[in-house]
Design a protein around this motif. Structure first.
Motif, PDB file in Angstrom:
ATOM      1  N   LEU A   1      56.645  59.172  57.717  1.00 20.14           N
ATOM      2  CA  LEU A   1      55.187  59.162  57.808  1.00 20.14           C
ATOM      3  C   LEU A   1      54.644  57.758  58.075  1.00 20.14           C
ATOM      4  O   LEU A   1      53.568  57.608  58.660  1.00 20.14           O
ATOM      5  N   SER A   2      55.390  56.743  57.678  1.00 16.25           N
ATOM      6  CA  SER A   2      54.944  55.361  57.901  1.00 16.25           C
ATOM      7  C   SER A   2      55.407  54.813  59.242  1.00 16.25           C
ATOM      8  O   SER A   2      55.008  53.712  59.636  1.00 16.25           O
TER       9      SER A   2
ATOM     10  N   GLU B   1      57.232  55.626  66.084  1.00 17.07           N
ATOM     11  CA  GLU B   1      58.554  55.070  66.406  1.00 17.07           C
ATOM     12  C   GLU B   1      59.614  56.182  66.412  1.00 17.07           C
ATOM     13  O   GLU B   1      60.475  56.239  67.300  1.00 17.07           O
ATOM     14  N   TYR B   2      59.546  57.066  65.418  1.00 19.09           N
ATOM     15  CA  TYR B   2      60.524  58.156  65.319  1.00 19.09           C
ATOM     16  C   TYR B   2      60.410  59.102  66.515  1.00 19.09           C
ATOM     17  O   TYR B   2      61.418  59.524  67.095  1.00 19.09           O
ATOM     18  N   ILE B   3      59.191  59.438  66.885  1.00 17.08           N
ATOM     19  CA  ILE B   3      58.962  60.322  68.031  1.00 17.08           C
ATOM     20  C   ILE B   3      59.534  59.690  69.302  1.00 17.08           C
ATOM     21  O   ILE B   3      60.210  60.353  70.097  1.00 17.08           O
ATOM     22  N   ARG B   4      59.299  58.398  69.469  1.00 15.81           N
ATOM     23  CA  ARG B   4      59.770  57.696  70.667  1.00 15.81           C
ATOM     24  C   ARG B   4      61.298  57.616  70.713  1.00 15.81           C
ATOM     25  O   ARG B   4      61.910  57.922  71.744  1.00 15.81           O
TER      26      ARG B   4
ATOM     27  N   ASP C   1      61.474  66.270  72.422  1.00 15.61           N
ATOM     28  CA  ASP C   1      60.095  66.020  72.003  1.00 15.61           C
ATOM     29  C   ASP C   1      59.911  66.562  70.590  1.00 15.61           C
ATOM     30  O   ASP C   1      60.105  67.764  70.348  1.00 15.61           O
ATOM     31  N   VAL C   2      59.550  65.699  69.661  1.00 14.58           N
ATOM     32  CA  VAL C   2      59.482  66.112  68.263  1.00 14.58           C
ATOM     33  C   VAL C   2      58.106  65.823  67.669  1.00 14.58           C
ATOM     34  O   VAL C   2      57.466  64.824  67.981  1.00 14.58           O
ATOM     35  N   LEU C   3      57.654  66.752  66.822  1.00 15.85           N
ATOM     36  CA  LEU C   3      56.448  66.582  66.025  1.00 15.85           C
ATOM     37  C   LEU C   3      56.873  66.293  64.588  1.00 15.85           C
ATOM     38  O   LEU C   3      57.908  66.782  64.127  1.00 15.85           O
TER      39      LEU C   3
END
Length: 338
Positions: free
Chosen positions: A47-48, A52-55, A64-66
């Motif tokens: 969450l913080s 960055e995680y999505i990229r 592609d992630v949500l």
């Protein structure tokens, strides 16, 4: 008229199986949208650093992630999961049912025709038996829309297969705990940088699950920040009712300081090297003195002056210094939480 591309919504843990499940489906020209659910017990740190995680997930795996925070309903589920707990405080079956139910709610917005998971028959003893997989489908309301591409050939065809949205012949029939087939498939997709199989859920950890279960037993209101604090450091229930958490290393120290809430005492050695600690729920001066003595106990012994240290304790912006003699182990061991 151009045919509309089929879309699938995938539950994504970030592990190899869920990554492969997404890629197997996407290989048939289907648009895959992955969703990474997070709670204090899995993925909460994302969450913080969501963007960055999505990229990086897109760059590394082409997925592609949500990122969706489901903390509030998940903490409620833990109060009384319909299918009960495993050996510890792990509601594995209800956890999967819950996550699928949440994903199903997201399908209209994603334009998804079916759901995808990376489950493999027989890989996990509680939640991935054949009979349990059927229970999960039924109780989540996903019987006709849940595709498990890694073991699909060992299961009955789903509606997506019957409708021709996906070719069953290009799906797989993995089973059991052997990871070799997944590793070979990863190589075929050019996937090399993936995490090793996880050591298990925090709720199935013998020590952490006991702490969390005890917390649930004694609190009607479940506070996420309390749960995060329960999962780090050395834990003490002090005689007058205070809860003390003492860092074991610099990583713990940083996390503890970040989890501080109004009303907490923050304790740190004034000059010498030592741990950061939080004292919560303290209404007694004796607890603060004990907390300072425990911080001194876990400070660098060679730096103590005749067994004592100056500990800075701060709350509401007001600091005080306490000269604390390091407690002997035999005194505080009864207060330690396992």
């Amino acid at each position: 008229m151009k045919k509309r591309q089929t879309t699938a919504l995938a539950l994504y843990s970030g592990g190899l199986d869920s990554t492969l499940a997404c890629r197997v489906v996407a290989a048939q020209g289907i648009k895959v949208v992955a969703v990474k659910f997070v709670t204090p017990f899995f993925g909460y740190d994302l969450l913080s650093r969501k963007e960055e995680y999505i990229r990086t997930t897109k760059e590394k795996f082409g997925i592609d992630v949500l990122v969706e925070d489901v903390t509030v309903p998940y903490l409620e589920l833990l109060k009384k999961p319909p299918h009960g707990f495993g050996r510890y405080f792990n509601p594995c079956i209800d956890c999967k049912i819950f996550l699928l139910s949440e994903a199903k709610k997201m399908m209209p917005e994603a334009g998804a025709s079916f759901l995808v998971t990376g489950e493999v028959i027989g890989q996990r003893p509680m939640s991935q038996r054949r009979d349990t997989l059927r229970v999960i489908e039924r109780d989540s309301g996903c019987e006709s829309i849940l595709l498990r591409p890694l073991c699909a050939k060992s299961l009955e065809p789903t509606q997506a297969e019957l409708d021709g949205l996906i070719d069953r012949e290009q799906l797989l029939g993995f089973s059991g705990r052997n990871r070799t087939p997944q590793i070979k498939l990863a190589a075929q997709f050019g996937i090399t940088d993936y995490p090793s199989p996880a050591g298990g859920c925090i709720l199935a950890d013998p020590i952490l699950s006991r702490r969390i279960e005890t917390y649930y037993r004694h609190h009607k209101k479940i506070v996420p920040e309390d749960l995060l604090l329960l999962m780090i450091g050395r834990q003490f229930n002090l005689p007058a009712g205070g809860w003390l958490v003492v860092g074991r290393n610099q990583q713990d120290n940083d996390k503890i300081e970040g989890l501080r809430r109004p009303g907490d005492w923050l304790l740190q050695p004034s000059v010498i090297a030592g741990p950061t600690a939080i004292l919560r729920w303290s209404r007694n001066a004796a607890d603060l003195d004990i907390a300072a003595a425990l911080v001194a106990r876990y400070s660098r012994k060679s730096a103590l002056v005749q067994g004592s240290a100056i500990i800075t304790a701060e709350r509401y912006g007001v600091s005080r210094e306490i000269e604390a003699l390091a407690l002997e182990d035999s005194i505080f061991q009864p207060w330690m939480q396992n």
